[in-house]
Scaffold this active site. Structure first.
Site, PDB file in Angstrom:
ATOM      1  N   ASP A 106      35.171  33.932  46.350  1.00  0.00           N
ATOM      2  CA  ASP A 106      34.735  35.153  45.650  1.00  0.00           C
ATOM      3  C   ASP A 106      35.486  35.432  44.349  1.00  0.00           C
ATOM      4  O   ASP A 106      35.226  36.437  43.691  1.00  0.00           O
ATOM      5  CB  ASP A 106      34.847  36.354  46.594  1.00  0.00           C
ATOM      6  CG  ASP A 106      36.264  36.536  47.142  1.00  0.00           C
ATOM      7  OD1 ASP A 106      37.049  35.568  47.140  1.00  0.00           O
ATOM      8  OD2 ASP A 106      36.573  37.657  47.573  1.00  0.00           O
ATOM      9  N   GLU A 189      50.736  32.746  51.153  1.00  0.00           N
ATOM     10  CA  GLU A 189      51.181  32.026  49.952  1.00  0.00           C
ATOM     11  C   GLU A 189      52.677  31.731  50.048  1.00  0.00           C
ATOM     12  O   GLU A 189      53.134  30.612  49.793  1.00  0.00           O
ATOM     13  CB  GLU A 189      50.935  32.847  48.679  1.00  0.00           C
ATOM     14  CG  GLU A 189      49.475  33.190  48.402  1.00  0.00           C
ATOM     15  CD  GLU A 189      49.035  34.502  49.017  1.00  0.00           C
ATOM     16  OE1 GLU A 189      49.735  35.012  49.931  1.00  0.00           O
ATOM     17  OE2 GLU A 189      47.987  35.022  48.606  1.00  0.00           O
TER      18      GLU A 189
END
Ligand code: UDP
Ligand code: MN
Length: 240
Positions: A106, A189
């Site tokens: 997205d 992350e």
């Protein structure tokens, strides 16, 4: 010959899935030497996705990488982790050189991003727009050297960066045999980058020393009543 960029894209079934993938595919059609790993959070093949990948002519691999059941029950889920780890496994088995980039379905990507990351030696980083209310997540450089981080949510992370803000070379990934992404919402992350055993000072900073934004963390609104739909329901006297 250009190094191949292995683009790992987590995806899952919802009304916006095909439009998101189509939009991203239109971007990727303009990028040479890529291999698109579309990792689906699903137990069975989604032929809408597979057929579109075939139509696109983009070199690709479609993987089924469902989120383990135990994480599906959590209110804050580790979204896309099974997908990305599945993609990493595929890269470890099939690639010997090139670059890996995690690209959510997205986001919005400027094709110049791919020129920037293609020659990553170990780990590269660059700004991502529209991350948290701060509006930006980026390494901060001073005189061209690492100085700190700009991010709306530092939260004791060693690498307070967005998923779209870094790339890793395949050779370095192969060297770091235990590198993987943790099932830890918010710390995906950081956990992955820590597992790469790299220090901030060793990162290769791209996008004109982190002064340019080539990727944005855009989010598509769930398909709900638009202003036009609200007007329509009033006009027709129907419920939304
Ligand atoms: N995703 C997934 N399974 C889920 C939710 C999300 O595979 O149950 C994928 C999604 O397609 C996207 C990535 O994981 O590529 C991150 O999800 P999302 O964009 O919803 O997260 P946000 O941008 O809101 O942090
Ligand atoms: Mn997203």
């Amino acid at each position: 010959k250009l190094p191949t960029i292995y683009i790992i894209t987590p995806t899952y079934r919802r009304p916006e899935q095909m439009p998101e993938l189509i939009r991203f595919a239109q971007t990727l059609m303009n990028v040479p030497n890529i291999h698109w790993i579309v990792a689906d959070d699903a137990n069975t093949t989604n032929y809408d996705v597979v057929d579109y990948l075939t139509y696109s002519s983009i070199p690709h691999t479609y993987l089924l990488t469902p989120m383990p059941e135990k994480y599906k029950q959590l209110s804050i889920k580790p979204k896309g982790v099974a997908n990305r780890n599945g993609g990493l496994m595929w890269v470890r088995e099939h690639a010997t050189s090139g670059v890996v980039y995690f690209a959510d379905d997205d986001n919005t990507y400027d094709i110049r991003l791919f020129q920037e990351i293609r020659y990553t030696e170990r780990v590269s980083m660059f700004p991502v727009g529209l991350v948290t209310k701060a509006g930006l997540s980026s390494p901060v450089l001073k005189n061209g050297k690492f100085h700190g981080w700009y991010d709306g949510w530092i939260a004791k992370r060693k690498f307070p960066v967005d998923m779209a803000g870094f790339a890793v070379s395949v050779q370095y990934l192969l060297k770091m045999q235990n590198a993987e992404m943790p099932y830890k919402a918010g710390y995906e992350e950081d956990g992955f980058l820590r597992s790469l055993k790299i220090e901030p000072e060793e990162i290769e900073f791209k996008a004109d020393k982190c002064t340019k934004i080539y990727v944005w963390h855009t989010q598509t609104k769930k398909n709900g009543p638009s202003q036009r739909t609200i007007l329509q329901s009033k006009y027709n006297g129907t419920n939304l």
